[in-house]
Design a protein around this motif. Structure first.
Motif, PDB file in Angstrom:
ATOM      1  N   PHE A 296     -18.995  14.408  -8.682  1.00 58.34           N
ATOM      2  CA  PHE A 296     -19.301  13.117  -9.289  1.00 58.34           C
ATOM      3  C   PHE A 296     -18.238  12.812 -10.343  1.00 58.34           C
ATOM      4  N   ALA A 297     -17.829  11.554 -10.419  1.00 63.22           N
ATOM      5  CA  ALA A 297     -16.762  11.155 -11.342  1.00 63.22           C
ATOM      6  C   ALA A 297     -17.312  11.040 -12.759  1.00 63.22           C
ATOM      7  N   PRO A 298     -16.739  11.792 -13.713  1.00 61.60           N
ATOM      8  CA  PRO A 298     -17.197  11.713 -15.103  1.00 61.60           C
ATOM      9  C   PRO A 298     -17.069  10.292 -15.659  1.00 61.60           C
ATOM     10  N   ILE A 302     -21.437  10.192 -13.697  1.00 61.12           N
ATOM     11  CA  ILE A 302     -22.161  11.232 -14.421  1.00 61.12           C
ATOM     12  C   ILE A 302     -21.610  11.313 -15.840  1.00 61.12           C
ATOM     13  N   LEU A 303     -22.442  11.750 -16.780  1.00 68.20           N
ATOM     14  CA  LEU A 303     -22.017  11.963 -18.165  1.00 68.20           C
ATOM     15  C   LEU A 303     -22.001  13.461 -18.433  1.00 68.20           C
ATOM     16  N   ILE A 304     -20.881  13.981 -18.898  1.00 66.12           N
ATOM     17  CA  ILE A 304     -20.739  15.412 -19.150  1.00 66.12           C
ATOM     18  C   ILE A 304     -20.795  15.660 -20.654  1.00 66.12           C
ATOM     19  N   ALA A 305     -21.827  16.378 -21.063  1.00 61.84           N
ATOM     20  CA  ALA A 305     -22.099  16.567 -22.492  1.00 61.84           C
ATOM     21  C   ALA A 305     -21.597  17.911 -22.985  1.00 61.84           C
ATOM     22  N   ARG A 306     -21.003  17.896 -24.153  1.00 63.14           N
ATOM     23  CA  ARG A 306     -20.562  19.133 -24.805  1.00 63.14           C
ATOM     24  C   ARG A 306     -21.239  19.342 -26.154  1.00 63.14           C
ATOM     25  N   SER A 307     -22.080  18.400 -26.557  1.00 62.03           N
ATOM     26  CA  SER A 307     -22.789  18.549 -27.822  1.00 62.03           C
ATOM     27  C   SER A 307     -24.049  17.691 -27.813  1.00 62.03           C
ATOM     28  N   GLY A 308     -24.993  18.070 -28.654  1.00 59.28           N
ATOM     29  CA  GLY A 308     -26.190  17.281 -28.804  1.00 59.28           C
ATOM     30  C   GLY A 308     -25.906  15.912 -29.395  1.00 59.28           C
ATOM     31  N   ARG A 325     -25.471   1.097 -14.079  1.00 56.99           N
ATOM     32  CA  ARG A 325     -24.276   1.251 -13.230  1.00 56.99           C
ATOM     33  C   ARG A 325     -23.991   2.719 -12.958  1.00 56.99           C
ATOM     34  N   ILE A 326     -24.146   3.559 -13.970  1.00 56.43           N
ATOM     35  CA  ILE A 326     -23.886   4.990 -13.791  1.00 56.43           C
ATOM     36  C   ILE A 326     -24.852   5.570 -12.768  1.00 56.43           C
ATOM     37  N   GLY A 327     -26.130   5.228 -12.889  1.00 55.40           N
ATOM     38  CA  GLY A 327     -27.112   5.722 -11.929  1.00 55.40           C
ATOM     39  C   GLY A 327     -26.852   5.228 -10.519  1.00 55.40           C
ATOM     40  N   HIS A 328     -26.530   3.953 -10.371  1.00 55.83           N
ATOM     41  CA  HIS A 328     -26.255   3.396  -9.042  1.00 55.83           C
ATOM     42  C   HIS A 328     -25.012   4.031  -8.430  1.00 55.83           C
ATOM     43  N   ALA A 329     -23.991   4.275  -9.248  1.00 56.57           N
ATOM     44  CA  ALA A 329     -22.749   4.877  -8.742  1.00 56.57           C
ATOM     45  C   ALA A 329     -22.988   6.307  -8.267  1.00 56.57           C
ATOM     46  N   ALA A 330     -23.827   7.056  -9.002  1.00 56.59           N
ATOM     47  CA  ALA A 330     -24.138   8.424  -8.582  1.00 56.59           C
ATOM     48  C   ALA A 330     -24.883   8.421  -7.253  1.00 56.59           C
ATOM     49  N   ARG A 331     -25.810   7.492  -7.091  1.00 54.56           N
ATOM     50  CA  ARG A 331     -26.550   7.406  -5.830  1.00 54.56           C
ATOM     51  C   ARG A 331     -25.619   7.042  -4.670  1.00 54.56           C
ATOM     52  N   ALA A 332     -24.698   6.118  -4.911  1.00 54.70           N
ATOM     53  CA  ALA A 332     -23.752   5.733  -3.863  1.00 54.70           C
ATOM     54  C   ALA A 332     -22.892   6.916  -3.439  1.00 54.70           C
ATOM     55  N   ARG A 333     -22.455   7.726  -4.406  1.00 54.69           N
ATOM     56  CA  ARG A 333     -21.645   8.912  -4.088  1.00 54.69           C
ATOM     57  C   ARG A 333     -22.480   9.924  -3.303  1.00 54.69           C
ATOM     58  N   PHE A 334     -23.739  10.090  -3.717  1.00 52.24           N
ATOM     59  CA  PHE A 334     -24.643  10.992  -3.002  1.00 52.24           C
ATOM     60  C   PHE A 334     -24.789  10.570  -1.548  1.00 52.24           C
ATOM     61  N   LEU A 335     -25.063   9.305  -1.302  1.00 53.89           N
ATOM     62  CA  LEU A 335     -25.268   8.826   0.064  1.00 53.89           C
ATOM     63  C   LEU A 335     -24.002   8.924   0.907  1.00 53.89           C
ATOM     64  N   ALA A 336     -22.849   8.820   0.269  1.00 52.71           N
ATOM     65  CA  ALA A 336     -21.581   8.866   1.005  1.00 52.71           C
ATOM     66  C   ALA A 336     -21.136  10.277   1.345  1.00 52.71           C
TER      67      ALA A 336
END
Length: 385
Positions: A296-298, A302-308, A325-336
């Motif tokens: 998944f594209a950061p 997806i959001l990549i966390a390194r701190s609280g 948009r982030i959620g929809h993009a992740a779903r599109a990548r999943f389906l593809a």
């Protein structure tokens, strides 16, 4: 699409997802295999904790058979293992070493090992304490299906794996999809307690919860110690059946993915929760590990966390259109790229490669034997008595 296969899987559990991610992984894969026309039989060792926490029978694909011990497995299921095109033995199967040796002796088709715990397996092998795999059994498998890709595959080959290939988990898009629900929680997490994940959960969820008392948080999963001090705004759910997972993700504005320490160290080891959340279109906040950006594209998917503090900022500051948009993009990548159908296609491709490899080896063996026979049978005339 290749011809349908007769497949036998000897796995940890299909009937219960209590305290393990194997069941949902197997269900998604078996569903996709059956959709291709494959005939799948799943053999599961009886265990009281799975018997007492069974999921709905309607959720179970394939044909499930329960056996009580190794002797019953061998007595009752030898014929179907022998005749199957493909036999798959999974990680954490009780007496897995003995089961693997028996499957390799008995099966006439391709025999594969499906490691749903590759980083844990490699750590245990390095210390000679893996209960379900050893060096001799590894070399006897035609294919080593690994939950981890990347460098792990080379390590497996050094351990003797003939054909180490990735077979990541997935999630059934017919069960996991977006629903219009009230966002009851700003951030949620689902996972069985583990010592190595808890510090990350503390940093990325519990600390933001303590610092943002107006926020609503939830943690679902069994085996958490009573000693944990849960903030007042964190709801606890002891266990969620798979039938409740979709609703759980859709009730969150963001969901947290936390990875086992061995998997972080190994990299390229996505959990099933990652794909479940993506399929639901729920924006994912994840800890960081090598290979995640291949899936998944950061910042886009997806959001990549390194701190609280990062997590707290996203929860309180990301505009709603961007969150969606982030959620929809992740779903599109999943389906593809990441559906069970993609995994089933990969499994078929690996089967064909392994079958071709075995055929070439058999041909080479016959050719060598014929050559050796003629070599010894021929005696030059001047050497004859």
């Amino acid at each position: 699409m290749g011809a349908p296969l007769d497949i036998v899987v000897i796995g940890l559990s299909l009937r219960s997802a209590w305290g393990n991610g194997h069941a949902t992984t197997y269900r998604a894969l078996l569903d996709a295999l059956e959709a291709r026309g494959d005939r799948v039989r799943f053999l599961e060792r009886d265990a009281p904790w799975y018997a007492q926490n069974q999921d709905a029978a309607s959720e179970l694909p394939g044909q499930l058979a329960i056996y009580s011990d190794l002797e019953e497995l061998q007595d009752r299921h030898a014929a179907e293992v022998a005749s199957a095109d493909l036999v798959i033995v999974g990680s954490y199967v009780p007496q897995g070493i003995e089961v693997g040796r028996w499957a390799q002796r008995t099966a006439r088709g391709i025999v594969a090992f499906y490691d749903i715990d590759t980083p844990v397996t490699l750590s245990a092998l390095a210390q000679s304490r893996c209960a379900y795999l050893d060096a001799d059994v590894i070399t006897g498998y035609d294919v080593y299906l690994s939950f981890s890709g990347g460098p792990a595959l080379e390590t497996l080959q050094r351990h003797g794996a003939q054909m180490a290939v990735p077979l990541y988990c997935s999630a059934d898009p017919n069960r996991y999809f977006p629903e219009e629900r009230n966002a009851d929680f700003d951030l949620g997490y689902m996972g069985t307690y583990s010592d190595d994940r808890q510090p990350v959960l503390e940093r990325l969820l519990l600390r933001p919860a303590r610092e943002w008392s107006e926020g609503a948080f939830v943690v679902a999963g069994p085996q958490y110690p009573e000693s944990i001090q849960w903030p007042a705004n964190v709801e606890r759910i002891e266990h969620l059946a798979p039938s409740e997972h979709r609703g759980f993700y859709n009730r969150q504005r963001f969901t947290l993915n936390v990875t086992r320490a061995d998997m972080v160290a190994m990299g390229f080891s996505p959990s099933v929760r990652l794909f479940e959340a993506a399929a639901c279109g729920t924006p994912i906040v994840s800890d960081a590990w090598t290979g995640l950006d291949d899936l998944f594209a950061p910042e886009k998917e997806i959001l990549i966390a390194r701190s609280g503090a990062q997590v707290a900022h996203w929860l309180q500051r990301i505009p709603e259109p961007m969150r969606r948009r982030i959620g929809h993009a992740a779903r599109a990548r999943f389906l593809a790229e990441h559906t069970p159908a993609h995994r089933a296609q990969s499994l078929h491709s690996y089967f064909e490669r392994a079958a071709a490899r075995r055929s070439r080896a058999a041909t080479a063996h016959v050719t060598h034997n014929r050559s050796t026979h003629h070599e010894h049978a021929y005696v030059p005339s001047n050497d004859r008595p």
